[in-house]
Design an enzyme around this catalytic site. Structure first.
Site, PDB file in Angstrom:
ATOM      1  N   GLU A 127       0.860  -1.198   0.000  1.00 39.33           N
ATOM      2  CA  GLU A 127       0.000   0.000   0.000  1.00 39.33           C
ATOM      3  C   GLU A 127       0.895   1.247   0.000  1.00 39.33           C
ATOM      4  O   GLU A 127       2.081   1.158   0.319  1.00 39.33           O
ATOM      5  CB  GLU A 127      -0.867   0.017   1.269  1.00 39.33           C
ATOM      6  CG  GLU A 127      -1.757  -1.206   1.376  1.00 39.33           C
ATOM      7  CD  GLU A 127      -2.688  -1.153   2.572  1.00 39.33           C
ATOM      8  OE1 GLU A 127      -2.596  -0.198   3.382  1.00 39.33           O
ATOM      9  OE2 GLU A 127      -3.524  -2.058   2.676  1.00 39.33           O
ATOM     10  N   SER A 132       7.518  -2.305   3.147  1.00 44.16           N
ATOM     11  CA  SER A 132       8.250  -3.322   3.930  1.00 44.16           C
ATOM     12  C   SER A 132       7.501  -3.654   5.215  1.00 44.16           C
ATOM     13  O   SER A 132       7.498  -4.794   5.672  1.00 44.16           O
ATOM     14  CB  SER A 132       9.641  -2.784   4.287  1.00 44.16           C
ATOM     15  OG  SER A 132      10.361  -2.476   3.117  1.00 44.16           O
ATOM     16  N   ILE A 157       0.994  -3.628  -8.008  1.00 44.27           N
ATOM     17  CA  ILE A 157       0.511  -5.009  -8.035  1.00 44.27           C
ATOM     18  C   ILE A 157       0.775  -5.647  -9.405  1.00 44.27           C
ATOM     19  O   ILE A 157       0.107  -5.325 -10.403  1.00 44.27           O
ATOM     20  CB  ILE A 157      -0.996  -5.066  -7.638  1.00 44.27           C
ATOM     21  CG1 ILE A 157      -1.212  -4.334  -6.299  1.00 44.27           C
ATOM     22  CG2 ILE A 157      -1.485  -6.512  -7.601  1.00 44.27           C
ATOM     23  CD1 ILE A 157      -0.306  -4.768  -5.158  1.00 44.27           C
ATOM     24  N   THR A 158       1.744  -6.562  -9.419  1.00 42.33           N
ATOM     25  CA  THR A 158       2.126  -7.259 -10.655  1.00 42.33           C
ATOM     26  C   THR A 158       0.950  -8.111 -11.150  1.00 42.33           C
ATOM     27  O   THR A 158       0.277  -8.766 -10.347  1.00 42.33           O
ATOM     28  CB  THR A 158       3.352  -8.168 -10.392  1.00 42.33           C
ATOM     29  OG1 THR A 158       4.402  -7.355  -9.900  1.00 42.33           O
ATOM     30  CG2 THR A 158       3.799  -8.888 -11.655  1.00 42.33           C
ATOM     31  N   ARG A 269      34.574 -10.585 -30.080  1.00 42.73           N
ATOM     32  CA  ARG A 269      35.004  -9.180 -30.185  1.00 42.73           C
ATOM     33  C   ARG A 269      36.532  -9.085 -30.051  1.00 42.73           C
ATOM     34  O   ARG A 269      37.108  -9.627 -29.099  1.00 42.73           O
ATOM     35  CB  ARG A 269      34.320  -8.363 -29.076  1.00 42.73           C
ATOM     36  CG  ARG A 269      34.773  -6.923 -28.983  1.00 42.73           C
ATOM     37  CD  ARG A 269      34.259  -6.080 -30.114  1.00 42.73           C
ATOM     38  NE  ARG A 269      34.676  -4.693 -29.968  1.00 42.73           N
ATOM     39  CZ  ARG A 269      34.682  -3.822 -30.972  1.00 42.73           C
ATOM     40  NH1 ARG A 269      34.282  -4.197 -32.186  1.00 42.73           N
ATOM     41  NH2 ARG A 269      35.059  -2.582 -30.760  1.00 42.73           N
ATOM     42  N   GLU A 364       9.122  -8.512  -3.121  1.00 46.07           N
ATOM     43  CA  GLU A 364       9.065  -9.703  -2.248  1.00 46.07           C
ATOM     44  C   GLU A 364      10.083  -9.609  -1.114  1.00 46.07           C
ATOM     45  O   GLU A 364      10.738 -10.585  -0.750  1.00 46.07           O
ATOM     46  CB  GLU A 364       9.228 -10.987  -3.065  1.00 46.07           C
ATOM     47  CG  GLU A 364       8.128 -11.079  -4.119  1.00 46.07           C
ATOM     48  CD  GLU A 364       7.745 -12.475  -4.503  1.00 46.07           C
ATOM     49  OE1 GLU A 364       7.991 -13.401  -3.718  1.00 46.07           O
ATOM     50  OE2 GLU A 364       7.185 -12.628  -5.596  1.00 46.07           O
TER      51      GLU A 364
HETATM   52  C1  LIG Z   1       8.626  -4.487 -10.073  1.00 42.19           C
HETATM   53  C2  LIG Z   1       7.849  -4.538  -8.783  1.00 42.19           C
HETATM   54  C3  LIG Z   1       6.820  -5.468  -8.662  1.00 42.19           C
HETATM   55  C4  LIG Z   1       6.068  -5.519  -7.467  1.00 42.19           C
HETATM   56  N1  LIG Z   1       5.020  -6.404  -7.376  1.00 42.19           N
HETATM   57  C5  LIG Z   1       4.263  -6.429  -6.243  1.00 42.19           C
HETATM   58  C6  LIG Z   1       3.112  -7.297  -6.137  1.00 42.19           C
HETATM   59  O1  LIG Z   1       2.802  -8.067  -7.065  1.00 42.19           O
HETATM   60  N2  LIG Z   1       2.354  -7.247  -5.022  1.00 42.19           N
HETATM   61  C7  LIG Z   1       2.660  -6.421  -3.965  1.00 42.19           C
HETATM   62  O2  LIG Z   1       1.936  -6.448  -2.965  1.00 42.19           O
HETATM   63  N3  LIG Z   1       3.735  -5.569  -4.036  1.00 42.19           N
HETATM   64  C8  LIG Z   1       4.539  -5.558  -5.136  1.00 42.19           C
HETATM   65  N4  LIG Z   1       5.614  -4.715  -5.230  1.00 42.19           N
HETATM   66  C9  LIG Z   1       5.890  -3.802  -4.122  1.00 42.19           C
HETATM   67  C10 LIG Z   1       7.128  -4.220  -3.321  1.00 42.19           C
HETATM   68  O3  LIG Z   1       6.875  -5.425  -2.646  1.00 42.19           O
HETATM   69  C11 LIG Z   1       7.501  -3.053  -2.407  1.00 42.19           C
HETATM   70  O4  LIG Z   1       7.970  -1.999  -3.231  1.00 42.19           O
HETATM   71  C12 LIG Z   1       8.572  -3.468  -1.391  1.00 42.19           C
HETATM   72  O5  LIG Z   1       8.052  -4.352  -0.437  1.00 42.19           O
HETATM   73  C13 LIG Z   1       9.175  -2.252  -0.661  1.00 42.19           C
HETATM   74  O6  LIG Z   1       8.178  -1.424  -0.161  1.00 42.19           O
HETATM   75  P1  LIG Z   1       8.211   0.154  -0.436  1.00 42.19           P
HETATM   76  O7  LIG Z   1       8.356   0.355  -1.908  1.00 42.19           O
HETATM   77  O8  LIG Z   1       7.045   0.767   0.221  1.00 42.19           O
HETATM   78  O9  LIG Z   1       9.553   0.652   0.222  1.00 42.19           O
HETATM   79  P2  LIG Z   1       9.770   0.989   1.782  1.00 42.19           P
HETATM   80  O10 LIG Z   1       9.287  -0.133   2.632  1.00 42.19           O
HETATM   81  O11 LIG Z   1       9.274   2.358   2.054  1.00 42.19           O
HETATM   82  O12 LIG Z   1      11.358   0.988   1.858  1.00 42.19           O
HETATM   83  C14 LIG Z   1      12.180   2.088   1.440  1.00 42.19           C
HETATM   84  C15 LIG Z   1      13.619   1.732   1.795  1.00 42.19           C
HETATM   85  O13 LIG Z   1      13.738   1.566   3.213  1.00 42.19           O
HETATM   86  C16 LIG Z   1      14.286   0.292   3.503  1.00 42.19           C
HETATM   87  N5  LIG Z   1      13.725  -0.222   4.746  1.00 42.19           N
HETATM   88  C17 LIG Z   1      12.410  -0.337   5.098  1.00 42.19           C
HETATM   89  N6  LIG Z   1      12.306  -0.896   6.314  1.00 42.19           N
HETATM   90  C18 LIG Z   1      13.559  -1.159   6.732  1.00 42.19           C
HETATM   91  C19 LIG Z   1      14.110  -1.736   7.914  1.00 42.19           C
HETATM   92  N7  LIG Z   1      13.335  -2.190   8.918  1.00 42.19           N
HETATM   93  N8  LIG Z   1      15.454  -1.824   8.021  1.00 42.19           N
HETATM   94  C20 LIG Z   1      16.255  -1.401   7.021  1.00 42.19           C
HETATM   95  N9  LIG Z   1      15.802  -0.837   5.871  1.00 42.19           N
HETATM   96  C21 LIG Z   1      14.461  -0.720   5.733  1.00 42.19           C
HETATM   97  C22 LIG Z   1      13.902  -0.576   2.315  1.00 42.19           C
HETATM   98  O14 LIG Z   1      14.730  -1.732   2.218  1.00 42.19           O
HETATM   99  C23 LIG Z   1      14.071   0.400   1.183  1.00 42.19           C
HETATM  100  O15 LIG Z   1      15.419   0.470   0.830  1.00 42.19           O
HETATM  101  C24 LIG Z   1       6.382  -4.646  -6.396  1.00 42.19           C
HETATM  102  C25 LIG Z   1       7.435  -3.724  -6.536  1.00 42.19           C
HETATM  103  C26 LIG Z   1       8.166  -3.668  -7.723  1.00 42.19           C
HETATM  104  C27 LIG Z   1       9.273  -2.666  -7.840  1.00 42.19           C
END
Ligand SMILES: Cc1cc2nc3c(=O)[nH]c(=O)nc-3n(C[C@H](O)[C@H](O)[C@H](O)COP(=O)(O)OP(=O)(O)OC[C@H]3O[C@@H](n4cnc5c(N)ncnc54)[C@H](O)[C@@H]3O)c2cc1C
Length: 382
Positions: A127, A132, A157-158, A269, A364
């Site tokens: 959302e 995360s 959402i893929t 190459r 994931e």
């Molecule tokens: C190509 C793609 C396909 C996707 N497909 C799906 C899908 O099918 N379904 C679905 O539900 N989601 C999907 N997602 C979403 C994806 O799972 C989220 O983007 C991911 O979980 C990270 O969440 P966020 O983007 O909100 O980043 P945030 O959680 O805001 O994180 C931002 C940064 O902070 C870091 N961070 C966060 N918490 C911590 C912690 N406790 N300690 C250290 N570092 C931390 C993260 O590692 C990251 O570097 C997809 C994303 C992409 C890019």
């Protein structure tokens, strides 16, 4: 220790390899450029048994073990991460999750259609304010007579734009935190379920459909719940255990593709009167890539094998995902460099591998989150 594959595992590997090379590879560049995947591709994957692979035969599946499934993901990942991604979400996050948690009627309604590719699945967890930290989700599930009303927003959402069925996670009581979360199987034609493409153009996985889903008074019967009330977070995490193996295996495929492309390029190459591949710096890059590919393969197959032994493999799966993705990032980085200027254009596929692999470090569970999962298991939690 026996590292050999069984006849049935080899058969799955061959099926996936032949499909990927013959039917996906010729389309990959165009799909990436047009940012779309023809519906005929997942349909064909259903027909030849790829989408239902790990499901039992009674639901139209192939009864594959986890090693076979990892081999299929590796072969698809070697050619096209958008196609591998579609299958990982559809098969591992959705179908395997319904198989693990579903009531008989849910399994009978959804699994045969998901196995055949007649229906496509998506997994809606993330959302705007809960990535995360999925447990802090704001989507609400409100009881209304014999139904639940779902309200909220899901992003990234893929398969979202093409899916017929979505696994949706929402909380029935946010004060209970993780324990308030419920999982629902929601047909995407349900009134109140809206979807639109994510804004902007993705760095990679461009042939995938990434959606912003809005739920407004989206009414589902109580029988749509997957698992018990309050078990949704466990459902979501168990799905990720399956999905992460798919991402790890897909990343292994990307690293192998980078190695194959680079080895072939440096063989032909020539500069300074000799093959690039006869220069020691190129050899070091190729050797590092080959070592990384081997190590990734061992980690991915070990995690799959542990699952097949019925053992818990959460830590090993996170280690496989973390290592295989970062190894493939290194491999893609070197592959583009070894190709010189040619590596920087769509004339060669290495630039696509370079763009695609970054997404695998994020979805994931980001690389940071994998490190947290691993470290907590090593150190133990107070
Ligand atoms: C190509 C793609 C396909 C996707 N497909 C799906 C899908 O099918 N379904 C679905 O539900 N989601 C999907 N997602 C979403 C994806 O799972 C989220 O983007 C991911 O979980 C990270 O969440 P966020 O983007 O909100 O980043 P945030 O959680 O805001 O994180 C931002 C940064 O902070 C870091 N961070 C966060 N918490 C911590 C912690 N406790 N300690 C250290 N570092 C931390 C993260 O590692 C990251 O570097 C997809 C994303 C992409 C890019």
């Amino acid at each position: 220790m026996d590292f050999s594959l069984s006849d049935s595992q080899r058969a799955v590997q061959t099926l996936a390899r032949e499909f990927a090379q013959a039917e996906v590879a010729p389309l990959s560049r165009e799909m990436d450029e047009k940012a779309e995947m023809p519906r005929s591709l997942p349909k064909r994957m259903g027909e030849i048994g790829l989408l239902g692979g790990p499901l039992p035969k009674e639901y139209g599946g192939g009864g594959w073990d986890s090693v076979s499934l990892a081999l299929a993901y590796e072969e698809l990942g070697r050619v096209d991460s958008s196609v591998r991604g579609l299958m990982t979400v559809h098969t591992s996050l959705v179908s395997q999750c319904i198989l693990a948690w579903g009531a008989d009627s849910q399994k009978q309604t959804y699994l045969p259609k998901l196995a055949s590719g007649e229906w496509i699945g998506c997994y809606a967890l993330t959302e705007p304010n809960a990535g995360s930290d999925a447990g802090s989700m704001e989507s609400a599930a409100t009881e209304d007579g014999g139904d639940y009303l779902l309200d909220g927003e899901k992003i990234w959402i893929t398969n979202g734009g093409v899916a017929d069925v979505a696994l949706v996670f929402a909380s029935r009581d946010r004060s209970l935190k993780h324990k308030g979360i419920c999982a629902f199987i929601v047909p995407t034609n349900t009134s109140g379920f809206h979807r639109e493409p994510m804004p902007g153009k993705e760095l990679g996985h461009r042939a995938s459909s990434h959606s912003h889903i809005t739920l407004r008074q989206c009414r589902v019967p109580k029988s749509a719940m997957l698992g018990e009330p309050g078990e949704g977070f466990k459902v979501a995490m168990s799905a990720l255990d399956h999905g992460r193996l798919g991402v790890a295996a897909g990343a292994l495929g990307v690293a192998q593709a980078c190695l194959d492309a680079s080895a072939s390029f440096v063989r032909q190459r020539r500069q300074f009167g000799q093959r690039i591949g006869d220069m020691q710096m190129a050899q070091a890059a190729i050797a590092n890539m080959a070592a990384d590919v081997d190590a990734s393969r061992m980690l991915v197959y070990r995690a799959a094998w542990l699952k097949d032994q019925g053992q818990r493999a959460t830590r090993e799966t996170s280690i496989a995902k973390l290592f295989a993705v970062e190894a493939a990032l290194r491999a893609a980085n070197e592959a583009v460099l070894l190709h010189g200027g040619r590596g920087y254009s769509t004339e060669y596929p290495v630039e696509r591998y370079y763009r695609d692999i970054k997404g695998m470090q994020i979805y994931e569970g980001t690389a940071h989150i994998q490190r947290i999962v691993i470290a907590r298991d090593v150190i133990g939690q107070e």
